[in-house]
Motif scaffolding. Structure first.
Motif, PDB file in Angstrom:
ATOM      1  N   LEU A  36       0.829  -1.214   0.000  1.00 21.52           N
ATOM      2  CA  LEU A  36       0.000   0.000   0.000  1.00 21.52           C
ATOM      3  C   LEU A  36       0.858   1.257   0.000  1.00 21.52           C
ATOM      4  N   ARG A  37       1.930   1.252   0.746  1.00 17.57           N
ATOM      5  CA  ARG A  37       2.839   2.404   0.775  1.00 17.57           C
ATOM      6  C   ARG A  37       3.457   2.642  -0.609  1.00 17.57           C
ATOM      7  N   LYS A  38       3.777   1.573  -1.318  1.00 19.12           N
ATOM      8  CA  LYS A  38       4.354   1.703  -2.656  1.00 19.12           C
ATOM      9  C   LYS A  38       3.365   2.293  -3.654  1.00 19.12           C
ATOM     10  N   MET A  39       2.057   2.162  -3.395  1.00 19.30           N
ATOM     11  CA  MET A  39       1.038   2.709  -4.293  1.00 19.30           C
ATOM     12  C   MET A  39       0.590   4.103  -3.902  1.00 19.30           C
ATOM     13  N   THR A  40       0.919   4.540  -2.693  1.00 21.26           N
ATOM     14  CA  THR A  40       0.378   5.812  -2.198  1.00 21.26           C
ATOM     15  C   THR A  40       1.488   6.784  -1.812  1.00 21.26           C
ATOM     16  N   LEU A  41       2.116   6.553  -0.686  1.00 20.16           N
ATOM     17  CA  LEU A  41       3.098   7.486  -0.147  1.00 20.16           C
ATOM     18  C   LEU A  41       4.359   7.592  -0.994  1.00 20.16           C
ATOM     19  N   MET A  42       4.908   6.476  -1.402  1.00 22.29           N
ATOM     20  CA  MET A  42       6.185   6.508  -2.111  1.00 22.29           C
ATOM     21  C   MET A  42       6.133   7.262  -3.443  1.00 22.29           C
ATOM     22  N   PRO A  43       5.106   7.080  -4.283  1.00 18.71           N
ATOM     23  CA  PRO A  43       5.049   7.894  -5.504  1.00 18.71           C
ATOM     24  C   PRO A  43       4.910   9.384  -5.200  1.00 18.71           C
ATOM     25  N   ALA A  44       4.129   9.707  -4.180  1.00 15.28           N
ATOM     26  CA  ALA A  44       3.970  11.119  -3.803  1.00 15.28           C
ATOM     27  C   ALA A  44       5.297  11.703  -3.352  1.00 15.28           C
ATOM     28  N   GLN A  45       6.010  10.981  -2.512  1.00 19.42           N
ATOM     29  CA  GLN A  45       7.306  11.467  -2.033  1.00 19.42           C
ATOM     30  C   GLN A  45       8.300  11.636  -3.174  1.00 19.42           C
ATOM     31  N   ARG A  46       8.261  10.725  -4.118  1.00 21.98           N
ATOM     32  CA  ARG A  46       9.199  10.791  -5.240  1.00 21.98           C
ATOM     33  C   ARG A  46       8.969  12.050  -6.087  1.00 21.98           C
ATOM     34  N   LEU A  47       7.721  12.497  -6.170  1.00 27.59           N
ATOM     35  CA  LEU A  47       7.385  13.642  -7.010  1.00 27.59           C
ATOM     36  C   LEU A  47       7.391  14.981  -6.281  1.00 27.59           C
ATOM     37  N   GLU A  48       7.501  14.978  -4.959  1.00 27.47           N
ATOM     38  CA  GLU A  48       7.394  16.220  -4.181  1.00 27.47           C
ATOM     39  C   GLU A  48       8.352  17.313  -4.627  1.00 27.47           C
ATOM     40  N   SER A  49       9.575  16.986  -4.961  1.00 24.60           N
ATOM     41  CA  SER A  49      10.542  18.023  -5.324  1.00 24.60           C
ATOM     42  C   SER A  49      10.224  18.652  -6.682  1.00 24.60           C
ATOM     43  N   TYR A  50       9.455  17.947  -7.521  1.00 27.16           N
ATOM     44  CA  TYR A  50       9.066  18.472  -8.829  1.00 27.16           C
ATOM     45  C   TYR A  50       7.685  19.099  -8.820  1.00 27.16           C
ATOM     46  N   VAL A  51       6.794  18.528  -8.011  1.00 20.24           N
ATOM     47  CA  VAL A  51       5.403  18.976  -7.955  1.00 20.24           C
ATOM     48  C   VAL A  51       5.039  19.166  -6.483  1.00 20.24           C
ATOM     49  N   PRO A  52       5.132  20.390  -5.963  1.00 18.21           N
ATOM     50  CA  PRO A  52       4.925  20.622  -4.530  1.00 18.21           C
ATOM     51  C   PRO A  52       3.587  20.123  -3.977  1.00 18.21           C
ATOM     52  N   GLN A  53       2.522  20.085  -4.799  1.00 16.68           N
ATOM     53  CA  GLN A  53       1.224  19.615  -4.312  1.00 16.68           C
ATOM     54  C   GLN A  53       1.272  18.159  -3.858  1.00 16.68           C
ATOM     55  N   MET A  54       2.246  17.413  -4.314  1.00 19.37           N
ATOM     56  CA  MET A  54       2.344  16.001  -3.942  1.00 19.37           C
ATOM     57  C   MET A  54       2.671  15.815  -2.461  1.00 19.37           C
ATOM     58  N   ALA A  55       3.104  16.854  -1.791  1.00 17.14           N
ATOM     59  CA  ALA A  55       3.380  16.770  -0.346  1.00 17.14           C
ATOM     60  C   ALA A  55       2.100  16.513   0.445  1.00 17.14           C
ATOM     61  N   ASN A  56       0.943  16.767  -0.166  1.00 16.17           N
ATOM     62  CA  ASN A  56      -0.340  16.506   0.496  1.00 16.17           C
ATOM     63  C   ASN A  56      -1.023  15.248  -0.026  1.00 16.17           C
ATOM     64  N   LYS A  57      -0.296  14.434  -0.772  1.00 20.72           N
ATOM     65  CA  LYS A  57      -0.864  13.206  -1.339  1.00 20.72           C
ATOM     66  C   LYS A  57      -0.261  11.991  -0.643  1.00 20.72           C
ATOM     67  N   GLY A  58      -1.000  10.899  -0.657  1.00 23.14           N
ATOM     68  CA  GLY A  58      -0.495   9.637  -0.136  1.00 23.14           C
ATOM     69  C   GLY A  58      -0.398   9.556   1.374  1.00 23.14           C
ATOM     70  N   ARG A  59      -1.048  10.471   2.074  1.00 18.68           N
ATOM     71  CA  ARG A  59      -0.968  10.538   3.529  1.00 18.68           C
ATOM     72  C   ARG A  59      -2.358  10.761   4.118  1.00 18.68           C
ATOM     73  N   LEU A  60      -2.596  10.180   5.267  1.00 16.98           N
ATOM     74  CA  LEU A  60      -3.822  10.477   6.009  1.00 16.98           C
ATOM     75  C   LEU A  60      -3.424  11.339   7.194  1.00 16.98           C
ATOM     76  N   ARG A  61      -3.701  12.630   7.087  1.00 15.17           N
ATOM     77  CA  ARG A  61      -3.404  13.570   8.162  1.00 15.17           C
ATOM     78  C   ARG A  61      -4.235  14.831   7.958  1.00 15.17           C
ATOM     79  N   VAL A  62      -4.380  15.593   9.004  1.00 14.18           N
ATOM     80  CA  VAL A  62      -5.125  16.842   8.936  1.00 14.18           C
ATOM     81  C   VAL A  62      -4.458  17.751   7.906  1.00 14.18           C
TER      82      VAL A  62
END
Length: 121
Positions: A36-62
């Protein structure tokens, strides 16, 4: 009618890849949390430096974008075939995008289109 990736690119992988991974991860020697982490958090983290909106993807948090899939690991299955590549997966009970149900009680809500495109700045 909104066109999905599966309708533009009718392959099994476009329609049911994540369901297939979840099903395969159910075997005793596989770690479901890692899959599940490989389908959600890890792709988001990989793209964060290129696409800042990805910092709010793949995570369950306020404050994070609320895209949630509720499934039964005992029944999730990839129903797509090469003959019927857009057949929806089974065992997916609910999908919530930006706080809006797009699948509820395993039924697609056709007029629910809450998602927004992500663009690189």
């Amino acid at each position: 009618m909104r066109r999905t990736l599966a309708s533009r690119c009718p392959t099994r992988s476009a329609s049911s890849n994540h369901s297939r991974i979840v099903r395969v991860a159910l075997f005793p020697n596989q770690d479901r949390a890692t899959a599940l982490r490989k389908m959600t958090l890890m792709p988001a983290q990989r793209l964060e430096s290129y696409v800042p909106q990805m910092a709010n993807k793949g995570r369950l948090r306020v404050g994070a974008d609320a895209d949630i899939t509720v499934f039964d690991p005992a029944t999730v299955i990839d129903n797509a075939t090469f003959e019927a590549p857009t057949e929806p997966s089974g065992g997916i009970e609910h999908v919530i995008v930006s706080g809006t149900f797009v699948v509820r009680d395993a039924e697609l809500i056709a007029d629910a289109l809450p998602g927004q495109a992500i663009h690189r700045d």
